[in-house]
Design a protein around this motif. Structure first.
Motif, PDB file in Angstrom:
ATOM      1  N   PRO A  31       0.809  -1.230   0.000  1.00  0.00           N
ATOM      2  CA  PRO A  31       0.000   0.000   0.000  1.00  0.00           C
ATOM      3  C   PRO A  31       0.846   1.287   0.000  1.00  0.00           C
ATOM      4  CG  PRO A  31      -0.110  -1.109   2.146  1.00  0.00           C
ATOM      5  CD  PRO A  31       0.542  -2.064   1.202  1.00  0.00           C
ATOM      6  N   MET A  32       2.004   1.243   0.673  1.00  0.00           N
ATOM      7  CA  MET A  32       2.838   2.457   0.739  1.00  0.00           C
ATOM      8  C   MET A  32       3.463   2.757  -0.629  1.00  0.00           C
ATOM      9  SD  MET A  32       2.401   3.545   3.611  1.00  0.00           S
ATOM     10  CE  MET A  32       1.204   2.640   4.531  1.00  0.00           C
ATOM     11  N   VAL A  33       3.816   1.702  -1.350  1.00  0.00           N
ATOM     12  CA  VAL A  33       4.441   1.880  -2.668  1.00  0.00           C
ATOM     13  C   VAL A  33       3.423   2.495  -3.629  1.00  0.00           C
ATOM     14  CG1 VAL A  33       5.615   0.708  -4.569  1.00  0.00           C
ATOM     15  CG2 VAL A  33       5.959  -0.086  -2.212  1.00  0.00           C
ATOM     16  N   GLU A  42      -1.212  11.363  -0.093  1.00  0.00           N
ATOM     17  CA  GLU A  42      -0.784  11.627   1.285  1.00  0.00           C
ATOM     18  C   GLU A  42      -1.097  10.434   2.190  1.00  0.00           C
ATOM     19  OE1 GLU A  42      -2.649  15.096   2.950  1.00  0.00           O
ATOM     20  OE2 GLU A  42      -1.490  14.956   4.821  1.00  0.00           O
ATOM     21  N   TYR A  43      -2.202   9.752   1.884  1.00  0.00           N
ATOM     22  CA  TYR A  43      -2.609   8.584   2.657  1.00  0.00           C
ATOM     23  C   TYR A  43      -2.640   7.359   1.733  1.00  0.00           C
ATOM     24  CZ  TYR A  43      -4.052  11.876   6.283  1.00  0.00           C
ATOM     25  OH  TYR A  43      -4.069  12.847   7.241  1.00  0.00           O
ATOM     26  N   ALA A  44      -2.513   6.180   2.326  1.00  0.00           N
ATOM     27  CA  ALA A  44      -2.529   4.958   1.518  1.00  0.00           C
ATOM     28  C   ALA A  44      -3.909   4.313   1.568  1.00  0.00           C
ATOM     29  CB  ALA A  44      -1.477   3.991   2.034  1.00  0.00           C
ATOM     30  N   GLU A  45      -4.275   3.630   0.490  1.00  0.00           N
ATOM     31  CA  GLU A  45      -5.546   2.893   0.485  1.00  0.00           C
ATOM     32  C   GLU A  45      -5.346   1.497   1.066  1.00  0.00           C
ATOM     33  OE1 GLU A  45      -7.096   2.681  -3.517  1.00  0.00           O
ATOM     34  OE2 GLU A  45      -6.551   4.798  -3.787  1.00  0.00           O
ATOM     35  N   PHE A  46      -6.436   0.925   1.568  1.00  0.00           N
ATOM     36  CA  PHE A  46      -6.418  -0.451   2.080  1.00  0.00           C
ATOM     37  C   PHE A  46      -5.985  -1.407   0.969  1.00  0.00           C
ATOM     38  CE2 PHE A  46      -8.292  -4.574   3.040  1.00  0.00           C
ATOM     39  CZ  PHE A  46      -7.991  -4.724   4.376  1.00  0.00           C
ATOM     40  N   TRP A  47      -5.087  -2.339   1.261  1.00  0.00           N
ATOM     41  CA  TRP A  47      -4.603  -3.299   0.267  1.00  0.00           C
ATOM     42  C   TRP A  47      -5.410  -4.588   0.389  1.00  0.00           C
ATOM     43  CZ3 TRP A  47      -0.829  -2.392  -3.416  1.00  0.00           C
ATOM     44  CH2 TRP A  47      -0.414  -3.501  -4.153  1.00  0.00           C
ATOM     45  N   GLU A  48      -6.180  -4.892  -0.654  1.00  0.00           N
ATOM     46  CA  GLU A  48      -7.045  -6.087  -0.608  1.00  0.00           C
ATOM     47  C   GLU A  48      -6.215  -7.362  -0.784  1.00  0.00           C
ATOM     48  OE1 GLU A  48     -10.218  -6.032   0.051  1.00  0.00           O
ATOM     49  OE2 GLU A  48     -10.705  -3.911  -0.248  1.00  0.00           O
ATOM     50  N   ASN A  49      -6.641  -8.442  -0.130  1.00  0.00           N
ATOM     51  CA  ASN A  49      -6.037  -9.765  -0.281  1.00  0.00           C
ATOM     52  C   ASN A  49      -4.528  -9.772  -0.076  1.00  0.00           C
ATOM     53  OD1 ASN A  49      -8.618 -10.726  -1.014  1.00  0.00           O
ATOM     54  ND2 ASN A  49      -8.268 -10.027  -3.112  1.00  0.00           N
ATOM     55  N   ALA A  50      -4.086  -9.095   0.963  1.00  0.00           N
ATOM     56  CA  ALA A  50      -2.652  -9.031   1.257  1.00  0.00           C
ATOM     57  C   ALA A  50      -2.079 -10.429   1.457  1.00  0.00           C
ATOM     58  CB  ALA A  50      -2.435  -8.211   2.518  1.00  0.00           C
ATOM     59  N   GLU A  51      -0.975 -10.717   0.785  1.00  0.00           N
ATOM     60  CA  GLU A  51      -0.373 -12.043   0.905  1.00  0.00           C
ATOM     61  C   GLU A  51       1.133 -11.953   0.679  1.00  0.00           C
ATOM     62  OE1 GLU A  51      -1.991 -14.827   2.086  1.00  0.00           O
ATOM     63  OE2 GLU A  51       0.163 -15.255   2.178  1.00  0.00           O
ATOM     64  N   SER A  54      -3.175  -1.989   5.971  1.00  0.00           N
ATOM     65  CA  SER A  54      -3.586  -0.616   6.257  1.00  0.00           C
ATOM     66  C   SER A  54      -2.835  -0.139   7.497  1.00  0.00           C
ATOM     67  CB  SER A  54      -5.098  -0.620   6.484  1.00  0.00           C
ATOM     68  OG  SER A  54      -5.488   0.508   7.216  1.00  0.00           O
ATOM     69  N   ALA A  55      -2.140   0.988   7.391  1.00  0.00           N
ATOM     70  CA  ALA A  55      -1.318   1.462   8.506  1.00  0.00           C
ATOM     71  C   ALA A  55      -1.828   2.821   8.989  1.00  0.00           C
ATOM     72  CB  ALA A  55       0.136   1.584   8.079  1.00  0.00           C
ATOM     73  N   LEU A  56      -2.077   2.904  10.296  1.00  0.00           N
ATOM     74  CA  LEU A  56      -2.569   4.159  10.882  1.00  0.00           C
ATOM     75  C   LEU A  56      -1.575   5.307  10.627  1.00  0.00           C
ATOM     76  CD1 LEU A  56      -4.900   5.213  12.670  1.00  0.00           C
ATOM     77  CD2 LEU A  56      -3.472   4.741  14.663  1.00  0.00           C
ATOM     78  N   GLY A  57      -0.296   4.970  10.569  1.00  0.00           N
ATOM     79  CA  GLY A  57       0.728   6.017  10.384  1.00  0.00           C
ATOM     80  C   GLY A  57       1.160   6.177   8.937  1.00  0.00           C
ATOM     81  N   ASP A  58       0.286   5.766   7.999  1.00  0.00           N
ATOM     82  CA  ASP A  58       0.666   5.823   6.570  1.00  0.00           C
ATOM     83  C   ASP A  58       1.209   7.195   6.168  1.00  0.00           C
ATOM     84  OD1 ASP A  58      -1.854   7.002   6.882  1.00  0.00           O
ATOM     85  OD2 ASP A  58      -2.818   5.915   5.235  1.00  0.00           O
ATOM     86  N   PHE A  59       0.540   8.252   6.608  1.00  0.00           N
ATOM     87  CA  PHE A  59       0.954   9.607   6.204  1.00  0.00           C
ATOM     88  C   PHE A  59       2.306   9.992   6.808  1.00  0.00           C
ATOM     89  CE2 PHE A  59      -0.128  12.017  10.115  1.00  0.00           C
ATOM     90  CZ  PHE A  59      -0.792  11.016  10.807  1.00  0.00           C
ATOM     91  N   LEU A  60       2.624   9.409   7.961  1.00  0.00           N
ATOM     92  CA  LEU A  60       3.924   9.706   8.581  1.00  0.00           C
ATOM     93  C   LEU A  60       5.053   8.968   7.860  1.00  0.00           C
ATOM     94  CD1 LEU A  60       2.770   9.497  12.319  1.00  0.00           C
ATOM     95  CD2 LEU A  60       3.320  11.577  11.034  1.00  0.00           C
ATOM     96  N   ILE A  61       4.747   7.743   7.418  1.00  0.00           N
ATOM     97  CA  ILE A  61       5.729   6.978   6.637  1.00  0.00           C
ATOM     98  C   ILE A  61       6.027   7.733   5.343  1.00  0.00           C
ATOM     99  CG2 ILE A  61       6.138   4.827   5.360  1.00  0.00           C
ATOM    100  CD1 ILE A  61       4.086   3.472   7.276  1.00  0.00           C
ATOM    101  N   LEU A  62       4.953   8.114   4.645  1.00  0.00           N
ATOM    102  CA  LEU A  62       5.099   8.763   3.338  1.00  0.00           C
ATOM    103  C   LEU A  62       5.804  10.113   3.480  1.00  0.00           C
ATOM    104  CD1 LEU A  62       1.588   7.721   2.060  1.00  0.00           C
ATOM    105  CD2 LEU A  62       3.761   7.021   1.019  1.00  0.00           C
TER     106      LEU A  62
END
Ligand SMILES: *Cc1c(COP(=O)(O)O)cnc(C)c1O
Length: 407
Positions: A279-281, A289-298, A308-316
């Motif tokens: 999702p971050m990529v 600025e924010y990441a979307e939920f990644w479906e079927n993560a594997e 899905s990361a609560l701190g997505d915007f801080l990572i980015l």
């Protein structure tokens, strides 16, 4: 012992919260960041004091940590994790005149760097008088929480998706965590924990839903700076799930700069994910600025299977401010790279760590980096917790042995 925390603040609105009280996240639902009186700290503590400290592992950075009373520190014998050069793999990985160095976090208690974040979270829970901690986890966070909490005499409830590697659920149970398999994803485990806060008074230590795991992970950055003679590398490759470590290190570098303890260019922060959960990529490539939920993560790299990361915007933000990038690699490349490094350098990487090496190779190939820089890769857990190749070759003691087959 002096505690230099001045307050906590919301990572979005900047609203201040009082130190010394129980906090989860801010009233707008975003992570709380711990702030220090760095001016006072800088006038009372020097780099030399830190260098001369005899405290175990990351506790040598106590002035920059939130625990007020030494008696609340919960320790399992943390160590300064070594920097290990991968010289024999350098050519394979595409290193030019630079170098590639692993910070080997597998040496920490419970075999992963989750010990840093949970060690701090549990110490603060003890200090603040909390009794029962709960966590949703894909593995290493659960065992680190269980271990530190048991040592502190606190209870823990650990909810794991039922595809969590067995070794992680077993080690968690063995270290005193009341452990459950849930027929759902990590987010769904999180919802159950959120309900339990009301129902049974659990305190959630989910990633970035309490303020102190970042402070623990921050010590990776301080430790790295001290180990490198208060300098920083040009590149940091970090296997990114919830991003606590990347956010924490970026915070550490800012605090060290403000203290005047380092005075060097900042490293480019490179967030590494797996193609099966990136999702971050995606957000980085889209300039979001924010990441979307990644479906079927594997992915085999279970530590970075975080849709899905609560701190997505801080990572980015850290990735962008540092001039870094986000990059993903396939599981095939992760496993192949781990095997190569094992054979060439005798170093067993976990899949998450191997992902950083595979990302390094990919980044050289695509020209994002030159191979002439100093690059640090984080090996975030011991490879011994993950599947390893099976031994199938046999010697029959009753037959004539064909020594020609040994080479
Ligand atoms: C949790 C974990 C990660 C991801 O760490 P974050 O700081 O939450 O992004 C990476 N590797 C391993 C082995 C992990 O357990």
């Amino acid at each position: 012992m002096t505690c230099y925390v001045s307050h906590l603040e919301c990572s979005v609105t900047g609203k201040k919260y009082k130190a010394g009280e129980v906090h989860t996240f801010s009233e707008v639902g975003k992570p709380l960041i711990v702030r220090y009186d760095l001016e006072r700290l800088g006038s009372e503590v020097s780099r030399k004091d830190i260098e001369n400290s005899t405290e175990p592992g990351f506790w040598r950075y106590s002035p920059l940590l939130p625990v007020s009373h030494e008696s609340n520190r919960v320790s399992l014998g943390e160590v300064i994790t070594p920097l290990i050069r991968l010289d024999s793999s350098a050519e394979y990985l595409g290193v030019g005149s630079g170098s590639i160095i692993v910070k080997d976090e597998s040496r920490l208690p419970t075999g992963s760097f989750k010990a840093r974040g949970l060690g701090l979270a549990v110490s603060m829970a003890k200090e603040l008088g909390l009794k029962h901690l709960a966590i949703p986890t894909n593995g290493n966070a659960g065992s680190a929480l269980a271990a530190y909490a048991s040592r502190a005499g606190l209870s823990t409830t650990v909810l794991c998706p039922d595809n969590t590697p067995e070794i992680n659920t077993q080690e968690t149970l063995a270290q005193g965590g009341d452990t459950y398999l849930v027929n759902g994803l990590i987010g769904e485990c999180g919802h159950i924990i959120a309900d339990g806060i009301e129902e049974v008074g659990w305190f959630p230590v989910s990633t970035l839903k309490e303020p102190y795991r970042i402070e623990g992970k921050k010590t990776m950055g301080i430790e790295l700076a001290e180990q490198m003679g208060w300098k920083l590398p040009e590149l940091i490759f970090y296997p990114t799930g919830g991003g606590t470590g990347l956010i924490g290190m970026w915070k550490a570098f800012a605090e060290l700069t403000e203290l005047g303890w380092i005075d060097c260019p900042m490293p480019r922060m490179i967030a590494v994910q797996s193609d099966g959960c990136a999702p971050m990529v995606k957000a980085w490539e889209e300039g979001a600025e924010y990441a979307e939920f990644w479906e079927n993560a594997e992915t085999e790299a279970s530590g970075i299977r975080v849709p899905s990361a609560l701190g997505d915007f801080l990572i980015l933000k850290a990735v962008r401010e540092s001039g870094g990038f986000a990059i993903s690699v396939s599981d095939d490349d992760i496993l192949a790279t781990a095997a190569e490094i094992g054979h060439r350098d005798g170093f067993l990487m976990c899949p998450e760590g191997a992902a950083t090496a595979a990302a390094y190779m990919s980044a050289v190939n695509s020209g994002l980096i030159t191979g002439d820089e100093t690059a640090i890769l984080f090996n975030t857990a011991t490879g011994l917790k993950y599947p390893m190749p099976e031994v199938t070759s046999r010697v029959d003691k009753n037959e004539d042995i064909d020594f020609g087959k040994f080479f």
